[in-house]
Design a protein around this motif. Structure first.
Motif, PDB file in Angstrom:
ATOM      1  N   ILE A 205       0.843  -1.223   0.000  1.00  0.00           N
ATOM      2  CA  ILE A 205       0.000   0.000   0.000  1.00  0.00           C
ATOM      3  C   ILE A 205       0.861   1.250   0.000  1.00  0.00           C
ATOM      4  CG2 ILE A 205      -1.648   1.305   1.377  1.00  0.00           C
ATOM      5  CD1 ILE A 205      -2.853  -1.415   2.244  1.00  0.00           C
ATOM      6  N   ILE A 206       1.924   1.205   0.851  1.00  0.00           N
ATOM      7  CA  ILE A 206       2.805   2.387   0.931  1.00  0.00           C
ATOM      8  C   ILE A 206       3.464   2.650  -0.421  1.00  0.00           C
ATOM      9  CG2 ILE A 206       4.938   3.239   1.970  1.00  0.00           C
ATOM     10  CD1 ILE A 206       4.100   1.809   4.563  1.00  0.00           C
ATOM     11  N   ILE A 207       3.938   1.569  -1.066  1.00  0.00           N
ATOM     12  CA  ILE A 207       4.582   1.725  -2.372  1.00  0.00           C
ATOM     13  C   ILE A 207       3.587   2.313  -3.391  1.00  0.00           C
ATOM     14  CG2 ILE A 207       5.567   0.444  -4.328  1.00  0.00           C
ATOM     15  CD1 ILE A 207       6.791  -1.487  -2.270  1.00  0.00           C
ATOM     16  N   LEU A 208       2.352   1.796  -3.364  1.00  0.00           N
ATOM     17  CA  LEU A 208       1.337   2.330  -4.290  1.00  0.00           C
ATOM     18  C   LEU A 208       1.080   3.799  -4.011  1.00  0.00           C
ATOM     19  CD1 LEU A 208      -1.198  -0.650  -4.412  1.00  0.00           C
ATOM     20  CD2 LEU A 208       0.356   0.104  -6.241  1.00  0.00           C
ATOM     21  N   GLU A 209       0.987   4.161  -2.727  1.00  0.00           N
ATOM     22  CA  GLU A 209       0.726   5.571  -2.406  1.00  0.00           C
ATOM     23  C   GLU A 209       1.865   6.462  -2.876  1.00  0.00           C
ATOM     24  OE1 GLU A 209      -0.020   5.615   1.757  1.00  0.00           O
ATOM     25  OE2 GLU A 209      -2.139   5.015   1.552  1.00  0.00           O
ATOM     26  N   ILE A 210       3.117   5.951  -2.692  1.00  0.00           N
ATOM     27  CA  ILE A 210       4.265   6.745  -3.135  1.00  0.00           C
ATOM     28  C   ILE A 210       4.231   6.901  -4.670  1.00  0.00           C
ATOM     29  CG2 ILE A 210       6.787   6.719  -3.342  1.00  0.00           C
ATOM     30  CD1 ILE A 210       6.863   5.399  -0.581  1.00  0.00           C
TER      31      ILE A 210
END
Length: 224
Positions: A205-210
């Motif tokens: 999720i964090i990677i997608l948000e970044i």
């Protein structure tokens, strides 16, 4: 286990009783004179005293022995005492016979009167009766000790039965606790797997948000 002293006394008494048996059953008949028979009977008397003293020491050793071995030790002592009584009776008979023959011989060769002869016989009988009474008293004491030992053994067995039940209940509780521990381990492993999955999902999720944030910045500042 029985003491070394008790085993030594056991061998000693058995040897003495064998000697007494040999002297009374064979030795007396082989005597060629009354004097020889007299000395043989003295030897038998001393052997019987030695056996009685050794049995007394064996009784003392029994009281020091562990409870589990006392019944066997007392049984052996009672057997020896029964045999000692038989030998004592045989000895008294041979001694009385020898005394009668000696007194009869003296009476025929001298002018000793009948009253003296009867008194000697009565004394021999009284001495034999006294010995038998002492031996009977010793057997009665040994029987009481055996009964006491049996009672102690019964109490010990009862206590062991109670302890066995306690150990059985403890074992059952340990089995239940082991089952609970196994279920807890499985639950912990399952929770650990869920934690790992959640961490991986959070990273994604964090990677997608970044990536989305980077795309927005690029679109806003570089596409115009």
């Amino acid at each position: 286990m029985s003491s070394h002293k008790f085993e030594s006394l056991d061998e000693e008494v058995e040897s003495i009783l064998d000697q007494v048996t040999d002297k009374l059953e064979c030795g007396v008949k082989q005597c060629k004179s009354k004097e020889e028979q007299k000395y043989l009977l003295r030897d038998v008397e001393q052997l019987l005293k030695d056996a009685s003293n050794s049995l007394t020491e064996m009784d003392i050793e029994v009281k020091k022995a562990p409870v589990d071995y006392r019944n066997t030790m007392n049984s052996k002592i009672l057997r020896y005492k029964d045999e000692l009584i038989r030998h004592q009776q045989h000895y008294e008979q041979e001694k009385a016979t020898h005394s009668r023959m000696s007194n009869r011989s003296t009476r025929f060769s001298s002018t000793a009167d009948t009253d003296t002869f009867d008194a000697a016989i009565r004394k021999q009988i009284q001495d034999g009766t006294a010995v038998l009474e002492r031996t009977s008293g010793s057997i009665a004491r040994s029987t009481a000790i055996a009964a006491e030992t049996e009672q102690v053994g019964t109490e010990v067995l009862g206590e062991l039965g109670t302890q066995r039940e306690t150990l059985s209940r403890t074992r059952d509780r340990l089995v239940d606790a082991d089952g609970e521990l196994s279920r807890s381990k499985r639950l912990i492993r399952s929770m650990s797997r869920h934690v790992v999955y959640n961490k991986i999902l959070l990273v994604i999720i964090i990677i997608l948000e970044i990536a989305i944030l980077g795309g927005l910045v690029y679109w806003k500042f570089f596409m115009k």
